[in-house]
Scaffold this motif. Structure first.
Motif, short mmCIF file in Angstrom:
data_model
loop_
_atom_site.label_atom_id
_atom_site.label_comp_id
_atom_site.label_asym_id
_atom_site.label_seq_id
_atom_site.Cartn_x
_atom_site.Cartn_y
_atom_site.Cartn_z
N ARG A 121 -166.63 -29.41 -83.13
CA ARG A 121 -166.34 -29.65 -81.72
C ARG A 121 -167.19 -28.74 -80.81
NH1 ARG A 121 -159.76 -30.15 -82.13
NH2 ARG A 121 -159.77 -32.19 -83.13
N LEU A 122 -167.33 -27.47 -81.16
CA LEU A 122 -168.13 -26.56 -80.35
C LEU A 122 -169.62 -26.92 -80.38
CD1 LEU A 122 -166.47 -23.09 -81.07
CD2 LEU A 122 -166.38 -24.43 -78.97
N GLY A 123 -170.12 -27.36 -81.51
CA GLY A 123 -171.52 -27.80 -81.61
C GLY A 123 -171.77 -29.03 -80.74
N THR A 124 -170.84 -29.98 -80.77
CA THR A 124 -170.97 -31.19 -79.94
C THR A 124 -170.94 -30.82 -78.47
OG1 THR A 124 -169.88 -32.45 -81.68
CG2 THR A 124 -169.97 -33.46 -79.51
N LEU A 125 -170.03 -29.91 -78.09
CA LEU A 125 -169.95 -29.46 -76.70
C LEU A 125 -171.26 -28.82 -76.25
CD1 LEU A 125 -168.25 -28.97 -74.14
CD2 LEU A 125 -167.61 -26.77 -75.13
N ALA A 126 -171.88 -28.01 -77.09
CA ALA A 126 -173.14 -27.35 -76.74
C ALA A 126 -174.26 -28.37 -76.54
CB ALA A 126 -173.52 -26.34 -77.81
N LEU A 127 -174.34 -29.39 -77.41
CA LEU A 127 -175.37 -30.43 -77.26
C LEU A 127 -175.16 -31.22 -75.97
CD1 LEU A 127 -175.79 -31.75 -80.90
CD2 LEU A 127 -177.43 -30.46 -79.55
N TRP A 128 -173.91 -31.58 -75.65
CA TRP A 128 -173.65 -32.33 -74.42
C TRP A 128 -173.93 -31.48 -73.17
CZ3 TRP A 128 -173.57 -37.24 -73.62
CH2 TRP A 128 -173.24 -38.11 -74.67
N TYR B 162 -164.83 -27.19 -94.11
CA TYR B 162 -165.36 -27.46 -92.77
C TYR B 162 -164.23 -27.36 -91.76
CZ TYR B 162 -169.45 -29.22 -95.18
OH TYR B 162 -170.54 -29.34 -95.97
N SER B 163 -164.50 -26.69 -90.67
CA SER B 163 -163.50 -26.54 -89.63
C SER B 163 -163.76 -27.58 -88.55
CB SER B 163 -163.60 -25.12 -89.05
OG SER B 163 -162.85 -25.03 -87.88
N LYS B 164 -162.70 -28.12 -88.00
CA LYS B 164 -162.83 -29.09 -86.92
C LYS B 164 -163.39 -28.40 -85.67
CE LYS B 164 -158.94 -31.95 -88.27
NZ LYS B 164 -157.67 -32.52 -87.85
N TRP B 165 -163.10 -27.14 -85.49
CA TRP B 165 -163.54 -26.43 -84.28
C TRP B 165 -165.04 -26.18 -84.27
CZ3 TRP B 165 -160.78 -26.58 -80.21
CH2 TRP B 165 -159.40 -26.72 -80.31
N GLY B 166 -165.65 -25.97 -85.38
CA GLY B 166 -167.10 -25.75 -85.43
C GLY B 166 -167.86 -27.00 -85.00
#
Length: 151
Positions: A12-19, A6-10
């Motif tokens: 983080r990007l998913g959380t950013l898209a939801l917010w 699991y990548s930390k960036w994936g």
């Protein structure tokens, strides 16, 4: 040895898209609810009611134009034989309409429902191929005229 796939960036990007989606929804509904109410719409104008032309209806149903110097026909003994139903234009839902009725062999004239055909006889109701006449508009029919069969 176990590797972390699991990548930390994936994440983080998913959380950013939801917010971002949640923020866009809040902005949309905030602007929608804070907008001034729309003023009253344009008033609805109903079209004028159409009044049929009785003479044009008579010509359409085949009545001949009345001659100004026509001699009156001889009186007929029977009341029913004095009248001939030439055409009917009945309103199915309204109960109104008009009929072309020839009296004493004269050219047919249009009569609307409720109109006096002659003294003491009023056109009461119309059917698909018949007209009912009576002494008044609300009373019982004393005479029923049927259209002749087409050949």
């Amino acid at each position: 040895m176990v590797t972390n796939t699991y990548s930390k960036w994936g994440v983080r990007l998913g959380t950013l898209a939801l917010w971002a989606a949640a923020g866009a929804s809040v902005v949309f509904w905030g602007l929608r609810l804070s907008a001034p109410a729309a003023g009253p719409g344009a008033p609805v104008v109903l079209p004028a009611s159409v009044v049929p032309d009785a003479q044009a209806l008579a010509r359409l149903l085949g009545a001949a134009p009345e001659a100004p110097g026509a001699a009156p026909a001889a009186p007929v003994a029977s009341l029913a034989s004095r009248f001939a139903l030439i055409g009917v234009l009945s309103g199915r839902s309204s109960g109104g309409g008009a009929a072309l009725i020839a009296v004493d062999g004269k050219p047919a004239k249009p009569f609307r429902v409720g109109a006096a055909v002659e003294e003491g006889l009023v056109l009461q109701a119309l059917g698909p191929r018949q007209a009912q006449l009576g002494p008044d508009a609300a009373g019982p029919a004393t005479l029923t005229l049927d259209m002749p069969l087409q050949r």
